[in-house]
Scaffold this active site. Structure first.
Site, PDB file in Angstrom:
ATOM      1  N   LYS A 191       0.829  -1.387  -0.113  1.00  0.00           N
ATOM      2  CA  LYS A 191      -0.196  -0.028  -0.042  1.00  0.00           C
ATOM      3  C   LYS A 191       0.901   1.412  -0.013  1.00  0.00           C
ATOM      4  O   LYS A 191       0.449   2.304  -0.705  1.00  0.00           O
ATOM      5  CB  LYS A 191      -1.119  -0.007   1.287  1.00  0.00           C
ATOM      6  CG  LYS A 191      -0.119   0.101   2.469  1.00  0.00           C
ATOM      7  CD  LYS A 191      -0.022   1.239   3.254  1.00  0.00           C
ATOM      8  CE  LYS A 191       0.696   1.228   4.588  1.00  0.00           C
ATOM      9  NZ  LYS A 191       0.924   2.529   4.861  1.00  0.00           N
ATOM     10  N   THR A 248      -3.746   6.008   3.359  1.00  0.00           N
ATOM     11  CA  THR A 248      -2.214   6.224   2.997  1.00  0.00           C
ATOM     12  C   THR A 248      -2.366   6.806   1.711  1.00  0.00           C
ATOM     13  O   THR A 248      -1.615   7.925   1.447  1.00  0.00           O
ATOM     14  CB  THR A 248      -1.489   5.016   2.838  1.00  0.00           C
ATOM     15  OG1 THR A 248      -1.596   4.282   4.094  1.00  0.00           O
ATOM     16  CG2 THR A 248      -0.069   5.427   2.719  1.00  0.00           C
TER      17      THR A 248
END
Length: 334
Positions: A191, A248
């Site tokens: 990620k 994120t």
């Protein structure tokens, strides 16, 4: 239970404070002894977590051996590429019955190993069922402010995962458990790469459509690598996957998204990272994952594009064009 937290960055400090406030006796180890003295003197971490005062049950040390002495649980919160070096300092310590919980996210650059594998490689006396990770959408700044946060504790042992859950769980910090430690670690590491891609999109001035595409197709890459390493593809739909991916890619707190944004604006990688106080884990992880995906034969075009922009100087506009003009494919794979 006595707990040791290794690493006095923003996340390590936040977790040390959280556990100390729960009543545990916590030793927070700082790599630099002068920094440990500073933290102990002022009872706060002004560099990485300003405004948060240390509870009386939080003890600061620059001596790693004394930090882990008699600890029932060790939390490793050092940057991913420093984990092996840090753990090597513990080889003389008796840790057979200690639970090791890694909270850093990444893939080791030189070996392509997940960080739980690094723990077991450096400390062979530790049993796999004593190793866990704590991952999920959890910016330190928000956890320190006691904003609602959910994470996942993963271990091959459900008993260990539940023990970690019990230790960390609070009214504002909700912990789930998962036994797919492979999927959780891979998702939580990849990620960061996709967040760099999302930041590059921001830096180029692209809109919501582009970012949604990056997140969605990035999720597909994440799933393919999870499967390639023997994990459960369903894990990517959880907190360490889509949960951490979304936060994120979108958050102003995200160091990885910031790196990408600056790259998209034309700055060099060296210029960006040398002016940051904290580590953007996605940068070394990009190198590690590209090598790993090639070894496994896993198709990860966004990850490769990020690698080319970061390390080969490929212009961002050209990288995006190449992604958009790839051969059309089915959305879903068998």
């Amino acid at each position: 239970m006595k707990i040791a937290v290794l690493g006095a960055g923003s996340w390590g400090t936040t977790l040390a404070v959280l556990l100390a406030e729960k009543g545990f006796s916590v030793n927070l180890w700082a790599h630099r002894k002068e920094f440990a003295l500073e933290l102990d003197r002022f009872r706060k971490n002004s560099r990485y977590l300003p405004g948060v005062l240390f509870p009386d049950t939080l003890h600061i040390t620059g001596d790693i051996s004394s930090a882990v002495e008699d600890a029932g649980m060790i939390i490793t919160a050092v940057p991913s590429q420093a984990l092996r070096e840090t753990l090597s300092l513990l080889r003389a310590s008796s840790l057979e019955e200690t639970i090791i919980v890694n909270v850093a996210k990444g893939i080791e650059l030189d070996t392509g190993r997940r960080l739980s594998e690094v723990v077991l490689d450096v400390l062979p006396a530790i049993l796999p069922e004593k190793v866990a990770v704590l991952y999920g959408p959890s910016h330190a700044e928000e956890v320190a402010e006691r904003q609602p946060t959910t994470v996942v504790a993963a271990s091959s042992s459900l008993e260990t995962a539940k023990k970690v859950q019990d230790v960390f769980h609070t009214s504002a910090f909700r912990v789930y458990v998962n036994t797919d430690i492979v999927g959780v670690e891979v998702a939580g590491s990849v990620k960061n790469i996709i967040a760099i891609a999302a930041g590059i999109s921001d830096g180029l001035g692209f809109g919501d459509n582009a970012k949604a595409a990056i997140i969605t197709r990035g999720l597909a890459e994440m799933s393919r690598l999870v499967v390639g390493l023997g994990g459960d593809p369903m894990t990517v739909s959880g907190l360490s996957g889509i949960g951490d991916l979304v936060v994120t890619c979108l958050s102003r707190h995200s160091r990885n998204r910031y790196v990408g944004e600056q790259i998209g604006k034309g700055r060099s990688l060296d210029d960006v990272v040398t002016h940051m106080k904290m580590v953007a884990e996605g940068v070394p992880t990009t190198k590690a994952v590209v090598a790993l995906s090639k070894k496994l034969g896993v198709d990860m075009p966004i990850t490769v594009a990020v690698y080319e922009m970061l390390f080969e100087g490929k212009p961002a506009e050209k990288a995006i064009l190449d992604l958009m003009t790839r051969e059309p494919k089915k959305e879903l794979e068998e």
